[in-house]
Design a protein around this motif. Structure first.
Motif, PDB file in Angstrom:
ATOM      1  N   SER A  98       2.470 -10.164   3.812  1.00 20.90           N
ATOM      2  CA  SER A  98       1.667  -8.986   4.120  1.00 20.90           C
ATOM      3  C   SER A  98       0.671  -8.700   3.004  1.00 20.90           C
ATOM      4  O   SER A  98       0.934  -8.937   1.839  1.00 20.90           O
ATOM      5  CB  SER A  98       2.586  -7.777   4.302  1.00 20.90           C
ATOM      6  OG  SER A  98       1.840  -6.589   4.273  1.00 20.90           O
ATOM      7  N   SER A  99      -0.481  -8.185   3.390  1.00 20.60           N
ATOM      8  CA  SER A  99      -1.443  -7.779   2.369  1.00 20.60           C
ATOM      9  C   SER A  99      -0.946  -6.540   1.647  1.00 20.60           C
ATOM     10  O   SER A  99      -1.160  -6.371   0.466  1.00 20.60           O
ATOM     11  CB  SER A  99      -2.803  -7.495   3.016  1.00 20.60           C
ATOM     12  OG  SER A  99      -3.377  -8.694   3.464  1.00 20.60           O
ATOM     13  N   ILE A 100      -0.308  -5.649   2.367  1.00 18.15           N
ATOM     14  CA  ILE A 100       0.157  -4.399   1.778  1.00 18.15           C
ATOM     15  C   ILE A 100       1.552  -4.072   2.310  1.00 18.15           C
ATOM     16  O   ILE A 100       1.822  -4.210   3.500  1.00 18.15           O
ATOM     17  CB  ILE A 100      -0.790  -3.223   2.136  1.00 18.15           C
ATOM     18  CG1 ILE A 100      -2.194  -3.473   1.586  1.00 18.15           C
ATOM     19  CG2 ILE A 100      -0.243  -1.896   1.611  1.00 18.15           C
ATOM     20  CD1 ILE A 100      -2.277  -3.502   0.079  1.00 18.15           C
ATOM     21  N   ILE A 101       2.457  -3.642   1.416  1.00 19.77           N
ATOM     22  CA  ILE A 101       3.743  -3.065   1.833  1.00 19.77           C
ATOM     23  C   ILE A 101       3.714  -1.586   1.444  1.00 19.77           C
ATOM     24  O   ILE A 101       3.533  -1.244   0.275  1.00 19.77           O
ATOM     25  CB  ILE A 101       4.949  -3.742   1.143  1.00 19.77           C
ATOM     26  CG1 ILE A 101       4.943  -5.247   1.407  1.00 19.77           C
ATOM     27  CG2 ILE A 101       6.250  -3.127   1.630  1.00 19.77           C
ATOM     28  CD1 ILE A 101       6.055  -5.991   0.712  1.00 19.77           C
ATOM     29  N   GLU A 102       3.875  -0.724   2.434  1.00 16.17           N
ATOM     30  CA  GLU A 102       3.864   0.725   2.189  1.00 16.17           C
ATOM     31  C   GLU A 102       5.303   1.222   2.171  1.00 16.17           C
ATOM     32  O   GLU A 102       6.042   1.069   3.140  1.00 16.17           O
ATOM     33  CB  GLU A 102       3.068   1.415   3.303  1.00 16.17           C
ATOM     34  CG  GLU A 102       2.847   2.887   3.068  1.00 16.17           C
ATOM     35  CD  GLU A 102       1.977   3.516   4.140  1.00 16.17           C
ATOM     36  OE1 GLU A 102       2.549   4.160   5.053  1.00 16.17           O
ATOM     37  OE2 GLU A 102       0.748   3.347   4.078  1.00 16.17           O
ATOM     38  N   ILE A 103       5.708   1.806   1.048  1.00 12.85           N
ATOM     39  CA  ILE A 103       7.081   2.303   0.887  1.00 12.85           C
ATOM     40  C   ILE A 103       7.021   3.822   0.752  1.00 12.85           C
ATOM     41  O   ILE A 103       6.387   4.349  -0.169  1.00 12.85           O
ATOM     42  CB  ILE A 103       7.758   1.687  -0.354  1.00 12.85           C
ATOM     43  CG1 ILE A 103       7.692   0.156  -0.285  1.00 12.85           C
ATOM     44  CG2 ILE A 103       9.199   2.154  -0.461  1.00 12.85           C
ATOM     45  CD1 ILE A 103       8.108  -0.537  -1.559  1.00 12.85           C
ATOM     46  N   LYS A 104       7.672   4.522   1.668  1.00 12.63           N
ATOM     47  CA  LYS A 104       7.641   5.981   1.631  1.00 12.63           C
ATOM     48  C   LYS A 104       9.008   6.550   2.005  1.00 12.63           C
ATOM     49  O   LYS A 104       9.891   5.826   2.474  1.00 12.63           O
ATOM     50  CB  LYS A 104       6.570   6.520   2.571  1.00 12.63           C
ATOM     51  CG  LYS A 104       6.719   6.106   4.020  1.00 12.63           C
ATOM     52  CD  LYS A 104       5.515   6.583   4.822  1.00 12.63           C
ATOM     53  CE  LYS A 104       5.622   6.185   6.279  1.00 12.63           C
ATOM     54  NZ  LYS A 104       4.448   6.646   7.068  1.00 12.63           N
ATOM     55  N   ARG A 105       9.151   7.842   1.786  1.00 12.08           N
ATOM     56  CA  ARG A 105      10.445   8.480   2.033  1.00 12.08           C
ATOM     57  C   ARG A 105      10.697   8.628   3.529  1.00 12.08           C
ATOM     58  O   ARG A 105       9.798   8.951   4.297  1.00 12.08           O
ATOM     59  CB  ARG A 105      10.494   9.857   1.364  1.00 12.08           C
ATOM     60  CG  ARG A 105      11.882  10.479   1.348  1.00 12.08           C
ATOM     61  CD  ARG A 105      11.858  11.781   0.582  1.00 12.08           C
ATOM     62  NE  ARG A 105      13.172  12.357   0.466  1.00 12.08           N
ATOM     63  CZ  ARG A 105      13.784  13.071   1.412  1.00 12.08           C
ATOM     64  NH1 ARG A 105      13.159  13.309   2.549  1.00 12.08           N
ATOM     65  NH2 ARG A 105      14.994  13.566   1.219  1.00 12.08           N
ATOM     66  N   THR A 217       5.603  -1.363   6.585  1.00 11.64           N
ATOM     67  CA  THR A 217       5.964   0.000   6.188  1.00 11.64           C
ATOM     68  C   THR A 217       7.478   0.073   6.073  1.00 11.64           C
ATOM     69  O   THR A 217       8.202  -0.265   7.019  1.00 11.64           O
ATOM     70  CB  THR A 217       5.468   1.030   7.222  1.00 11.64           C
ATOM     71  OG1 THR A 217       4.049   0.914   7.339  1.00 11.64           O
ATOM     72  CG2 THR A 217       5.819   2.439   6.779  1.00 11.64           C
ATOM     73  N   ILE A 218       7.934   0.492   4.903  1.00 15.01           N
ATOM     74  CA  ILE A 218       9.374   0.644   4.668  1.00 15.01           C
ATOM     75  C   ILE A 218       9.666   2.109   4.374  1.00 15.01           C
ATOM     76  O   ILE A 218       9.036   2.709   3.504  1.00 15.01           O
ATOM     77  CB  ILE A 218       9.852  -0.229   3.492  1.00 15.01           C
ATOM     78  CG1 ILE A 218       9.617  -1.706   3.798  1.00 15.01           C
ATOM     79  CG2 ILE A 218      11.328   0.038   3.195  1.00 15.01           C
ATOM     80  CD1 ILE A 218       9.943  -2.631   2.644  1.00 15.01           C
ATOM     81  N   GLU A 219      10.591   2.682   5.126  1.00 11.32           N
ATOM     82  CA  GLU A 219      11.046   4.050   4.865  1.00 11.32           C
ATOM     83  C   GLU A 219      12.398   3.976   4.169  1.00 11.32           C
ATOM     84  O   GLU A 219      13.274   3.198   4.563  1.00 11.32           O
ATOM     85  CB  GLU A 219      11.146   4.832   6.175  1.00 11.32           C
ATOM     86  CG  GLU A 219       9.791   5.024   6.859  1.00 11.32           C
ATOM     87  CD  GLU A 219       9.902   5.819   8.153  1.00 11.32           C
ATOM     88  OE1 GLU A 219      11.033   6.266   8.474  1.00 11.32           O
ATOM     89  OE2 GLU A 219       8.877   5.981   8.833  1.00 11.32           O
ATOM     90  N   TYR A 220      12.544   4.824   3.121  1.00 16.65           N
ATOM     91  CA  TYR A 220      13.758   4.761   2.316  1.00 16.65           C
ATOM     92  C   TYR A 220      14.124   6.173   1.860  1.00 16.65           C
ATOM     93  O   TYR A 220      13.268   6.915   1.374  1.00 16.65           O
ATOM     94  CB  TYR A 220      13.530   3.854   1.102  1.00 16.65           C
ATOM     95  CG  TYR A 220      14.737   3.666   0.221  1.00 16.65           C
ATOM     96  CD1 TYR A 220      15.870   3.011   0.695  1.00 16.65           C
ATOM     97  CD2 TYR A 220      14.750   4.136  -1.084  1.00 16.65           C
ATOM     98  CE1 TYR A 220      16.975   2.837  -0.113  1.00 16.65           C
ATOM     99  CE2 TYR A 220      15.858   3.954  -1.906  1.00 16.65           C
ATOM    100  CZ  TYR A 220      16.966   3.315  -1.415  1.00 16.65           C
ATOM    101  OH  TYR A 220      18.060   3.144  -2.203  1.00 16.65           O
ATOM    102  N   PRO A 221      15.387   6.559   2.017  1.00 11.37           N
ATOM    103  CA  PRO A 221      15.795   7.937   1.671  1.00 11.37           C
ATOM    104  C   PRO A 221      15.972   8.136   0.164  1.00 11.37           C
ATOM    105  O   PRO A 221      17.092   8.152  -0.346  1.00 11.37           O
ATOM    106  CB  PRO A 221      17.122   8.090   2.423  1.00 11.37           C
ATOM    107  CG  PRO A 221      17.678   6.702   2.513  1.00 11.37           C
ATOM    108  CD  PRO A 221      16.493   5.792   2.633  1.00 11.37           C
TER     109      PRO A 221
END
Length: 719
Positions: A98-105, A217-221
């Motif tokens: 991937s060009s970008i991995i977006e990691i957010k809550r 896109t990765i969501e992580y608590p």
């Protein structure tokens, strides 16, 4: 002294912004009613408007973007895993496609993969997400081929993926060769040109562009992600290149973390410095962006119990070499060790740790590190107290020092975003203020000069009538005068008169038998006259066309402009061979048979033959020969004259068309001027109202600029 909280400061500024937007909408409605568009509202017409709108939404939603990049195999993914506190992203040489991995809550661990084709894949839970990242979304950069060599070593995947996305299946060998030349500068020092090109070609050949994951896109608590989104990139090339998609994302981020590994060798600053300058260049291309790299760029050096590395010396070296950013923003982290601490931090004694490290059930792929970590553990122990040991290892890993700094930074992150946001609002307000000033000046001019505008309208209306008259009448009159089929048209008349004069002249020469001593001198005279005839025809042609141009410029263009047309047409002449043939035929056709017997001949014939005998001979008749030459020349010239007239008439016809186009353009421009003057006159009737409205709007923007500056000063104090 009671000070406002961060939430209150942000709230107050956003209220000012919302009031600003509301007032611009009100003013837009008022100005539209008088038929004037001041372009006050924010829209997508400019990058500045887009940036303001986007940042406003991010501030409202507490979104702060941190862009993480670095060199290949620098431990970037391991660092992010250590920062998150979970071994999630592929590491150990694996690089995400991937060009970008977006990691957010998020409420739970979740992954959304978007392929180039638009297809979306969702995974839930730590195991499924980790498996997908390792098996489906990464490239094993350290996988080996038949020759025990790294298959894709040195490949700048994000840049090459851009090539695949552009060409899809339609690339040719020459496209690849051209591309290889463009990214030759990204080649790592440890690869030669041939191997570097071969690895890239293999990747292009073995990769189906449809399956390339363009965004993850990765969501992580995690609580620390509440107001932060981490953007993980595939990494920069050997000289800091990062591809088009990454370049676009960089313009929208609020902070940058650059990861670089420490080796036993001297520090290489090329990739970081070039990357740093590339980011600066992307800022300069968009004048609405202000570079805040010095405060918002962090440089993280990663190491893993690296032999031969004297950390304190390397730190001092780094502070000197990487002086583009603040010293406080440079960190040294053993993130791999930190990840393993996550496994050991719950042990109560050193014995439990030792037993775990000595267990035979350690996975093969972990054995090397466990052995290294065991040695490191013994080296870092000051006693057998597990708490002291863990504290020592925390200091050693460096991740906690970084987290402490970044948490302070992230607390202030909204202020950095607010500062950028306010600066853009100020820029927008200043631009609108300039626009209002222009509108005000124009409104005053319209108010003060309605009489002059009416004069301009009357004058332009007369010009339009003249241009229409020229198109309808004058052009046709000139055409009739010069090139009509009428025998009295200038071209036909002058050429015919000249032709007739010439015929008359050579006819007189033909009849005057005493004028030339012999036929040769007559023929030479004819040739000379013909040469003069055609030379004079050229002069007549030039005189006719020049007279026409003078009249055209005067009558059709009123001498306000001129059309100069280069005459390149050549008038036909009688060829030398044709003249000689005329002479030859005249000579043949002028021969006569005459009686050549005489008196003595008649007597001799009578005595000899007893009868009257006669003899004849063929002689040339010079006068007849001259007349035949005259007729031949006359016929040839008569055949050529219509062609000559047509050539001259075609030249004039071409010029008339150009005059016609010029007059049409003048007419069109006059009509545009008339429309403009008419609109300005119409605007003058609204000028007084416009001036009044503009003054009120200008006052509002002056007050807004003062307010934004006041808020900006408060933010600078906070930062």
């Amino acid at each position: 002294m009671i000070t406002k909280s961060k939430k209150e400061i942000i709230g107050d500024i956003m209220k000012d912004y919302e009031n600003f937007i509301r007032k611009t909408e009100e003013f837009t409605e008022i100005t539209n009613k008088i038929g004037m568009n001041y372009h006050l509202k924010l829209d997508n017409s400019s990058q500045l408007d887009k940036d303001i709108t986007r940042k406003a939404e991010e501030i409202k939603n507490n979104v702060f973007k941190i862009f993480v990049t670095g060199e290949a195999k620098s431990g970037k993914s391991t660092f992010i895993n250590a920062f998150l506190g979970i071994d999630l992203l592929p590491s150990g040489g694996a690089q995400c496609t991937s060009s970008i991995i977006e990691i957010k809550r998020g409420e739970k661990i979740k992954l959304i993969a978007e392929e180039i084709t638009g297809n979306k894949i969702e995974k839930f839970g730590e195991n499924d997400v980790k498996e997908f990242l390792s098996n489906k979304a990464s490239i094993l950069g350290n996988s080996k081929g038949q020759n025990n060599e790294f298959v894709y070593e040195g490949v700048p995947f994000n840049i090459v993926n851009g090539f695949l996305k552009e060409f899809k299946d339609n690339y040719k060998d020459e496209d690849i060769e051209k591309f290889l030349k463009e990214i030759k500068k990204e080649k790592p020092n440890n690869l030669d040109d041939i191997k570097y090109s071969e690895n890239i070609k293999n990747y292009i050949k073995n990769t189906d562009w449809r399956t390339i994951i363009e965004k993850l896109t990765i969501e992580y608590p995690l609580e620390s992600l509440k107001e932060v989104t981490i953007l993980d990139s595939p990494g920069v090339g050997a000289v800091g290149g990062f591809g088009k998609i990454t370049e676009k994302v960089i313009k929208e981020v609020d902070a940058i973390i650059f990861i670089k590994s420490i080796t036993g060798e001297a520090m290489d600053s090329l990739s970081f410095k070039n990357f740093f300058e590339s980011v600066d260049e992307s800022d300069r291309k968009n004048k609405n962006l202000k570079t805040k790299k010095k405060d918002t760029t962090f440089l993280v050096f990663t190491f893993k119990n690296t032999p031969g590395v004297k950390l304190e010396e390397r730190k001092n070296e780094a502070y000197k070499i990487f002086n583009e950013i603040k010293e406080d923003n440079i960190f040294f982290v053993d993130s791999f060790s930190e990840l393993n601490f996550l496994k050991y931090k719950d042990f109560n004694t050193i014995e439990e740790l030792d037993d775990f490290l000595a267990e035979d059930n350690i996975r093969d792929e972990d054995k090397n590190f466990e052995i290294e970590f065991g040695k490191l553990s013994k080296f870092r122990r000051k006693n057998d107290d597990i708490v002291d040991f863990l504290d020592e290892m925390k200091k050693y890993s460096g991740i906690y020092e970084f987290k402490k700094k970044i948490e302070i930074f992230m607390y202030n992150a909204p202020f950095y975003k607010l500062k950028d946001f306010l600066e853009k609002l100020l820029q927008k307000s200043e631009e609108l203020k300039e626009t209002l000033n222009t509108i005000m000046n124009k409104a005053k001019q319209n108010k003060e000069n309605p009489k002059e505008l009416q004069k301009s309208i009357d004058k332009t209306s007369e010009e339009i009538k003249e241009f229409q008259s020229v198109l309808n009448d004058s052009i046709e009159e000139l055409r009739e005068k010069y090139i009509s089929s009428n025998e009295n048209s200038i071209v036909k008349k002058q050429i015919n008169e000249f032709k007739n004069d010439f015929f008359e002249k050579i006819k007189l020469n033909t009849l005057d038998i005493n004028k030339f001593s012999n036929l040769k001198s007559f023929n030479d005279s004819i040739k000379e006259e013909l040469e003069n005839f055609f030379q004079n025809l050229e002069i007549i042609k030039i005189n006719i066309t020049e007279t026409f141009y003078r009249e055209g410029n005067e009558i059709l263009l009123k001498n306000k402009e001129k059309i100069n047309i280069k005459l390149e047409s050549i008038l036909p002449k009688i060829k030398e061979d044709d003249i000689e043939n005329i002479f030859k035929e005249a000579k043949e056709n002028s021969k006569e048979e005459i009686d050549d017997t005489g008196i003595l001949g008649e007597v001799a014939n009578f005595l000899t033959f007893g009868l009257w005998g006669r003899s004849t001979k063929i002689i040339n008749n010079p006068q007849k020969e001259r007349e035949l030459i005259y007729e031949g020349i006359k016929l040839k010239i008569s055949d050529n004259i219509p062609k000559i007239q047509k050539i001259i008439m075609d030249d004039i016809k071409c010029a008339l068309n150009k005059y016609k186009e010029a007059v049409k353009n003048n007419l069109q421009n006059a009509r545009k001027r008339l429309d403009t003057f008419s609109k300005q006159l119409e605007d003058s009737n609204r000028a007084i109202r416009a001036i009044e409205i503009t003054k009120n709007i200008e006052k509002f923007y002056i007050e807004s600029i003062d307010k934004f500056n006041e808020n900006l000063n408060k933010i600078n104090e906070k930062i």
